[in-house]
Design an enzyme around this catalytic site. Structure first.
Site, PDB file in Angstrom:
ATOM      1  CG  LEU A   1      -1.874  -1.213   1.324  1.00  0.00           C
ATOM      2  CD1 LEU A   1      -2.972  -0.966   2.341  1.00  0.00           C
ATOM      3  CD2 LEU A   1      -2.477  -1.609  -0.023  1.00  0.00           C
TER       4      LEU A   1
ATOM      5  CG  ASP B   1       9.414  -0.009   4.759  1.00  0.00           C
ATOM      6  OD1 ASP B   1       8.227  -0.049   4.347  1.00  0.00           O
ATOM      7  OD2 ASP B   1       9.975  -0.973   5.332  1.00  0.00           O
TER       8      ASP B   1
ATOM      9  CG  ASP C   1      13.317  -1.047  13.836  1.00  0.00           C
ATOM     10  OD1 ASP C   1      12.069  -1.128  13.904  1.00  0.00           O
ATOM     11  OD2 ASP C   1      14.085  -1.914  14.291  1.00  0.00           O
TER      12      ASP C   1
ATOM     13  N   GLY D   1       4.724  -1.800   9.734  1.00  0.00           N
ATOM     14  CA  GLY D   1       4.563  -2.868  10.722  1.00  0.00           C
ATOM     15  C   GLY D   1       4.275  -4.181  10.030  1.00  0.00           C
TER      16      GLY D   1
ATOM     17  CB  SER E   1      -6.413  -4.791  10.144  1.00  0.00           C
ATOM     18  OG  SER E   1      -6.818  -5.994   9.514  1.00  0.00           O
ATOM     19  CG  ASN E   2     -10.401  -7.433   7.820  1.00  0.00           C
ATOM     20  OD1 ASN E   2     -10.581  -8.597   8.159  1.00  0.00           O
ATOM     21  ND2 ASN E   2      -9.463  -7.109   6.944  1.00  0.00           N
TER      22      ASN E   2
ATOM     23  CE1 TYR F   1      -1.610  -6.869  10.850  1.00  0.00           C
ATOM     24  CE2 TYR F   1      -3.748  -7.871  10.427  1.00  0.00           C
ATOM     25  CZ  TYR F   1      -2.803  -6.908  10.139  1.00  0.00           C
ATOM     26  OH  TYR F   1      -3.039  -5.989   9.153  1.00  0.00           O
TER      27      TYR F   1
ATOM     28  CE  LYS G   1      -2.635  -3.486  11.509  1.00  0.00           C
ATOM     29  NZ  LYS G   1      -1.766  -2.402  11.049  1.00  0.00           N
TER      30      LYS G   1
ATOM     31  CB  SER H   1      -9.333  -7.577   1.085  1.00  0.00           C
ATOM     32  OG  SER H   1      -9.843  -8.413   2.096  1.00  0.00           O
TER      33      SER H   1
HETATM   34  P1  NAI Z   1       3.190  -4.653   3.693  1.00  0.00           P
HETATM   35  O1  NAI Z   1       3.615  -5.788   4.542  1.00  0.00           O
HETATM   36  O2  NAI Z   1       3.333  -4.777   2.228  1.00  0.00           O
HETATM   37  O3  NAI Z   1       3.940  -3.325   4.154  1.00  0.00           O
HETATM   38  C1  NAI Z   1       4.279  -3.066   5.510  1.00  0.00           C
HETATM   39  C2  NAI Z   1       5.619  -2.368   5.513  1.00  0.00           C
HETATM   40  O4  NAI Z   1       5.953  -2.094   6.882  1.00  0.00           O
HETATM   41  C3  NAI Z   1       6.754  -3.206   4.908  1.00  0.00           C
HETATM   42  O5  NAI Z   1       7.387  -2.500   3.857  1.00  0.00           O
HETATM   43  C4  NAI Z   1       7.704  -3.425   6.083  1.00  0.00           C
HETATM   44  O6  NAI Z   1       9.068  -3.402   5.703  1.00  0.00           O
HETATM   45  C5  NAI Z   1       7.351  -2.254   6.984  1.00  0.00           C
HETATM   46  N1  NAI Z   1       7.724  -2.544   8.378  1.00  0.00           N
HETATM   47  C6  NAI Z   1       7.554  -3.712   9.059  1.00  0.00           C
HETATM   48  N2  NAI Z   1       8.101  -3.609  10.289  1.00  0.00           N
HETATM   49  C7  NAI Z   1       8.636  -2.371  10.363  1.00  0.00           C
HETATM   50  C8  NAI Z   1       9.372  -1.684  11.376  1.00  0.00           C
HETATM   51  N3  NAI Z   1       9.680  -2.267  12.556  1.00  0.00           N
HETATM   52  N4  NAI Z   1       9.798  -0.430  11.125  1.00  0.00           N
HETATM   53  C9  NAI Z   1       9.515   0.166   9.927  1.00  0.00           C
HETATM   54  N5  NAI Z   1       8.837  -0.421   8.946  1.00  0.00           N
HETATM   55  C10 NAI Z   1       8.399  -1.687   9.155  1.00  0.00           C
HETATM   56  O7  NAI Z   1       1.658  -4.329   4.084  1.00  0.00           O
HETATM   57  P2  NAI Z   1       0.549  -3.567   3.247  1.00  0.00           P
HETATM   58  O8  NAI Z   1      -0.337  -4.575   2.630  1.00  0.00           O
HETATM   59  O9  NAI Z   1       1.157  -2.513   2.432  1.00  0.00           O
HETATM   60  O10 NAI Z   1      -0.301  -2.906   4.441  1.00  0.00           O
HETATM   61  C11 NAI Z   1       0.018  -1.627   4.941  1.00  0.00           C
HETATM   62  C12 NAI Z   1      -0.646  -1.462   6.298  1.00  0.00           C
HETATM   63  O11 NAI Z   1      -2.049  -1.598   6.156  1.00  0.00           O
HETATM   64  C13 NAI Z   1      -0.211  -2.481   7.345  1.00  0.00           C
HETATM   65  O12 NAI Z   1      -0.151  -1.846   8.603  1.00  0.00           O
HETATM   66  C14 NAI Z   1      -1.331  -3.502   7.335  1.00  0.00           C
HETATM   67  O13 NAI Z   1      -1.449  -4.121   8.602  1.00  0.00           O
HETATM   68  C15 NAI Z   1      -2.529  -2.613   7.036  1.00  0.00           C
HETATM   69  N6  NAI Z   1      -3.601  -3.332   6.382  1.00  0.00           N
HETATM   70  C16 NAI Z   1      -3.438  -3.779   5.082  1.00  0.00           C
HETATM   71  C17 NAI Z   1      -4.453  -4.446   4.450  1.00  0.00           C
HETATM   72  C18 NAI Z   1      -4.347  -4.893   3.021  1.00  0.00           C
HETATM   73  O14 NAI Z   1      -5.330  -5.449   2.512  1.00  0.00           O
HETATM   74  N7  NAI Z   1      -3.216  -4.680   2.353  1.00  0.00           N
HETATM   75  C19 NAI Z   1      -5.721  -4.753   5.153  1.00  0.00           C
HETATM   76  C20 NAI Z   1      -5.773  -4.258   6.498  1.00  0.00           C
HETATM   77  C21 NAI Z   1      -4.746  -3.554   7.071  1.00  0.00           C
HETATM   78  C1  15L Z   2      -5.007  -7.527   6.545  1.00  0.00           C
HETATM   79  O1  15L Z   2      -5.035  -6.909   7.603  1.00  0.00           O
HETATM   80  C2  15L Z   2      -3.727  -7.914   5.907  1.00  0.00           C
HETATM   81  O2  15L Z   2      -2.736  -6.924   6.101  1.00  0.00           O
HETATM   82  C3  15L Z   2      -3.856  -8.212   4.425  1.00  0.00           C
HETATM   83  O3  15L Z   2      -2.682  -8.898   4.028  1.00  0.00           O
HETATM   84  C4  15L Z   2      -5.092  -9.042   4.114  1.00  0.00           C
HETATM   85  O4  15L Z   2      -4.972 -10.298   4.667  1.00  0.00           O
HETATM   86  C5  15L Z   2      -6.321  -8.350   4.666  1.00  0.00           C
HETATM   87  O5  15L Z   2      -6.181  -8.007   6.030  1.00  0.00           O
HETATM   88  C6  15L Z   2      -7.599  -9.197   4.499  1.00  0.00           C
HETATM   89  O6  15L Z   2      -8.254  -9.455   5.505  1.00  0.00           O
HETATM   90  O7  15L Z   2      -7.921  -9.548   3.366  1.00  0.00           O
END
Ligand code: NAI
Ligand code: 15L
Length: 278
Positions: free
Chosen positions: A13, A40, A62, A84, A122-123, A147, A151, A176
């Site tokens: 994202l 990041d 970090d 995260g 998150s959901n 997880y 959240k 999602s």
């Molecule tokens: P992703 O896993 O692709 O990106 C998360 C980023 O956080 C990664 O680049 C990782 O290197 C970084 N990260 C992890 N630990 C870290 C730390 N200690 N310090 C700094 N950076 C750190 O996840 P995505 O899909 O891009 O999701 C973004 C956010 O949205 C997350 O918080 C996720 O929980 C939340 N989310 C995403 C959903 C989805 O459908 N993609 C659904 C619900 C929530």
């Molecule tokens: C989340 O919170 C996750 O970050 C993502 O990878 C998907 O699993 C999403 O929820 C989902 O519920 O589809």
């Protein structure tokens, strides 16, 4: 000029927002200048020509390192906090990145006078509600995983810092967020990339102190009543229903995943009593 920090900017994202948020805001918030700081834990792809033109900054940090996070928040107006662990993980990893990380973020925001945080909740904070239930922004947390607990903790922390201090928060319970839905569950939970941009733009502009909203498109099968997001100005344009014919039978074979909104996050390691979850 308002500086926006995006954490987790190397992730899925984060990359969507890096590529599309600057031009989206330029079009939809005329008269307001924005600058971007992307951060990041891991190295990010080199800046594009457009990002260099916009003067975007790229910083590795970090989130578990309080001093580094404090430095990261210098001159930041708003944070889109995506950084995260984004899936179920062990406690040690979650504690460092998702609990200590979000604490460091809010503490730095408070001490730096940052105005607002858009928190990627998150959901899975509400994943143990049943798909037969329709819930809204007042629904209390029912996490479906470690997880999801992290959240839910983030949402409570956001409440504390919004009301006890002055950091406004929009907690986005994202469903999602993928380019296109992959299965029947996502006919309800899908957030398109275009609607993600619309939600984040609303979060950067609207007047609020503390809100919970759903990060979901205008899916007619959604389990979430997102009227609070609508009241704040979110106008989703996509509906997963266009994929229904192709995906409505793409269900899992798990008797635990299927009844719950959190799907397979609820099912993993489940050794409880399904009927007792209410
Ligand atoms: P992703 O896993 O692709 O990106 C998360 C980023 O956080 C990664 O680049 C990782 O290197 C970084 N990260 C992890 N630990 C870290 C730390 N200690 N310090 C700094 N950076 C750190 O996840 P995505 O899909 O891009 O999701 C973004 C956010 O949205 C997350 O918080 C996720 O929980 C939340 N989310 C995403 C959903 C989805 O459908 N993609 C659904 C619900 C929530
Ligand atoms: C989340 O919170 C996750 O970050 C993502 O990878 C998907 O699993 C999403 O929820 C989902 O519920 O589809």
């Amino acid at each position: 000029m308002k500086r926006v920090l995006i954490t987790g900017a190397a992730g899925t994202l984060g990359r969507v927002l890096r590529e599309r948020l600057p031009s989206h805001l330029a079009t939809h918030t005329p008269g307001q200048a924005w600058r971007f700081r992307f951060s990041d834990l891991v190295e990010m792809a080199p800046a594009t020509a457009a990002e260099r033109r916009e003067g975007s900054e790229f910083l590795r940090c970090d989130l578990a390192d309080a001093q580094a996070v404090h430095a990261l928040l210098e001159d930041v107006h708003a944070v889109v906090h995506l950084g995260g662990r984004s899936t179920e993980s062990g406690w040690n990893e979650l504690i460092a990145s998702n609990l200590v990380g979000v604490i460091n973020l809010y503490e730095a925001a408070r001490r730096r006078g940052c105005e607002r945080v858009l928190l990627a909740s998150s959901n899975h904070a509400i994943g143990l509600y049943r798909r037969s239930e329709r819930i809204d922004h007042r629904a209390a947390a029912r996490p479906d995983s470690r997880y999801g607990v992290c959240k839910a903790f983030g949402e409570d922390l956001a409440f504390l810092y919004a009301h006890k201090h002055r950091v406004r928060s929009l907690c986005m319970r994202i469903g999602s967020c993928v380019e296109r839905p992959h299965n029947a569950r996502m006919l309800a939970s899908w957030l398109s990339y275009g609607d993600l941009l619309r939600l984040v733009a609303m979060g950067l502009m609207a007047d609020y102190r503390y809100e919970i909203v759903y990060g979901v498109s205008a899916n007619r099968r959604a389990w979430w009543d997102n009227r609070r997001a609508q009241e704040l100005g979110y106008r989703p344009e996509d509906d997963a229903e266009v994929y229904a014919a192709e995906l409505q039978h793409a269900v899992s074979d798990s008797a635990v995943a299927e009844p719950f909104q959190g799907g397979h996050f609820a099912a993993e390691e489940f050794d409880g009593d399904i009927d007792a979850v209410r």
